[in-house]
Motif scaffolding. Structure first.
Motif, short mmCIF file in Angstrom:
data_model
loop_
_atom_site.label_atom_id
_atom_site.label_comp_id
_atom_site.label_asym_id
_atom_site.label_seq_id
_atom_site.Cartn_x
_atom_site.Cartn_y
_atom_site.Cartn_z
N LEU A 26 -31.83 11.59 45.33
CA LEU A 26 -32.71 10.44 45.50
C LEU A 26 -32.35 9.32 44.53
CD1 LEU A 26 -35.14 9.37 47.08
CD2 LEU A 26 -36.64 10.38 45.34
N VAL A 29 -30.43 6.16 45.80
CA VAL A 29 -31.06 5.08 46.57
C VAL A 29 -31.48 4.00 45.58
CG1 VAL A 29 -32.90 4.44 48.15
CG2 VAL A 29 -31.88 6.72 48.28
N VAL A 37 -29.30 2.54 54.43
CA VAL A 37 -29.28 4.01 54.39
C VAL A 37 -28.82 4.47 55.77
CG1 VAL A 37 -30.61 6.12 54.07
CG2 VAL A 37 -31.15 4.09 52.70
N GLY A 39 -27.66 7.57 58.20
CA GLY A 39 -27.76 9.03 58.26
C GLY A 39 -27.46 9.61 59.62
N MET A 50 -37.89 10.90 56.43
CA MET A 50 -37.23 10.09 55.40
C MET A 50 -38.17 9.03 54.82
SD MET A 50 -33.83 7.70 55.35
CE MET A 50 -32.85 8.76 56.39
N CYS A 149 -26.73 9.51 54.15
CA CYS A 149 -27.86 10.44 54.10
C CYS A 149 -27.67 11.54 55.12
CB CYS A 149 -29.17 9.70 54.36
SG CYS A 149 -30.62 10.75 54.50
N ILE A 172 -33.30 16.79 52.64
CA ILE A 172 -32.86 15.41 52.82
C ILE A 172 -31.95 15.09 51.65
CG2 ILE A 172 -33.57 13.02 53.15
CD1 ILE A 172 -36.31 14.10 54.01
N ARG A 173 -30.70 14.81 51.96
CA ARG A 173 -29.66 14.71 50.93
C ARG A 173 -29.03 13.31 50.96
NH1 ARG A 173 -26.58 19.38 52.31
NH2 ARG A 173 -28.12 20.58 51.13
N PHE A 174 -29.06 12.63 49.83
CA PHE A 174 -28.47 11.29 49.72
C PHE A 174 -27.19 11.36 48.89
CE2 PHE A 174 -33.05 10.67 50.17
CZ PHE A 174 -33.11 9.77 51.21
N VAL A 204 -21.41 11.34 55.46
CA VAL A 204 -22.55 12.02 56.10
C VAL A 204 -22.16 13.44 56.47
CG1 VAL A 204 -24.10 12.01 58.10
CG2 VAL A 204 -23.53 9.84 56.96
#
Length: 232
Positions: A26, A29, A37, A39, A50, A149, A172-174, A204
């Motif tokens: 996170l 971001v 973003v 994804g 999200m 994402c 949820i992976r950024f 991604v």
């Protein structure tokens, strides 16, 4: 106001309870300023999960069909997406795509977060499909970073065709923001747009661990639907 009400009072707490989202990266971001973003898109639930976990507000480009569905369900869905400030996107032709890009650039010009699914549609089989270049056009024209994402587990809790999600754990992976300033002024070069989009999709893919298909999801869906009709 409705966005904040959903996020912190109505929908956000419920989503956290049902899906216990595990958030990774996170810190990638940006806390302020414009950014995209980008994804993968595995489930209708992606639209809610999200925004629920991001500290900042994010505006998504959502397909126009969410705003034009028939009956009571269609009206309720349209009202919801309008209330949370999402932007309808007509995907029928190139001119419509240009209008969507223009709307996305307006969001970025306000120094906000813009969410986009470069595949252009939900994956029907859980695989990651080739990205469309609109994300690259916006990144280069607005001169903003792109945060990759990956939604992991949302296909299992609500695959296409399932009306309501089943409880389950999602991640949820950024990833680190991608800087494309080296391509400044080259948003009209098709090869550059393809290279930028492929770089985004590779990140991604790395984050999601999905199987990759070097074709557009919409084309594959259309072929499979045509084959089913032929077999009837």
């Amino acid at each position: 106001m409705f966005y904040q009400l959903l996020k912190y009072v109505l929908l956000g707490p419920l989503l956290r309870l049902l899906f216990r989202p595990r958030i990774e990266g996170l810190e990638h971001v940006p806390e302020e300023g414009a950014a995209i973003v980008a994804g993968n898109h595995l489930s209708f639930s992606d639209h809610f999960l999200m925004p629920a976990i991001l500290p900042r507000r994010i505006t998504f480009l959502a397909k126009q069909e969410y705003f034009t569905g028939p009956g009571l369900k269609g009206r309720l869905t349209a009202a919801f997406f309008r209330a949370v400030g999402q932007i309808p996107v007509d995907r029928s032709n190139r001119e419509a795509g240009g209008a969507a890009i223009a709307e996305g650039l307006k969001v970025l010009a306000r120094d906000e977060l813009l969410g986009i699914y470069p595949e252009g549609t939900r994956s029907h089989d859980g695989r990651l499909y080739k990205g469309r270049v609109g994300v690259a056009v916006m990144a280069l024209r607005a001169e903003v970073p792109v945060v990759p994402c990956a939604m992991v587990g949302t296909f299992e809790i609500q695959p296409p065709g399932r009306r309501l999600p089943r409880p389950g754990r999602v991640t949820i992976r950024f990833g680190e923001p991608l800087d494309f300033s080296r391509y400044a002024g080259m948003d009209g070069e098709r090869a550059v747009l393809r290279a930028v989009t492929d770089e985004i999709m590779y990140e991604v893919l790395r984050l999601s661990g999905q199987e990759y298909v070097d074709r557009y999801a919409g084309e594959v869906k259309a072929e499979q639907e045509a084959a089913r009709k032929t077999q009837r």
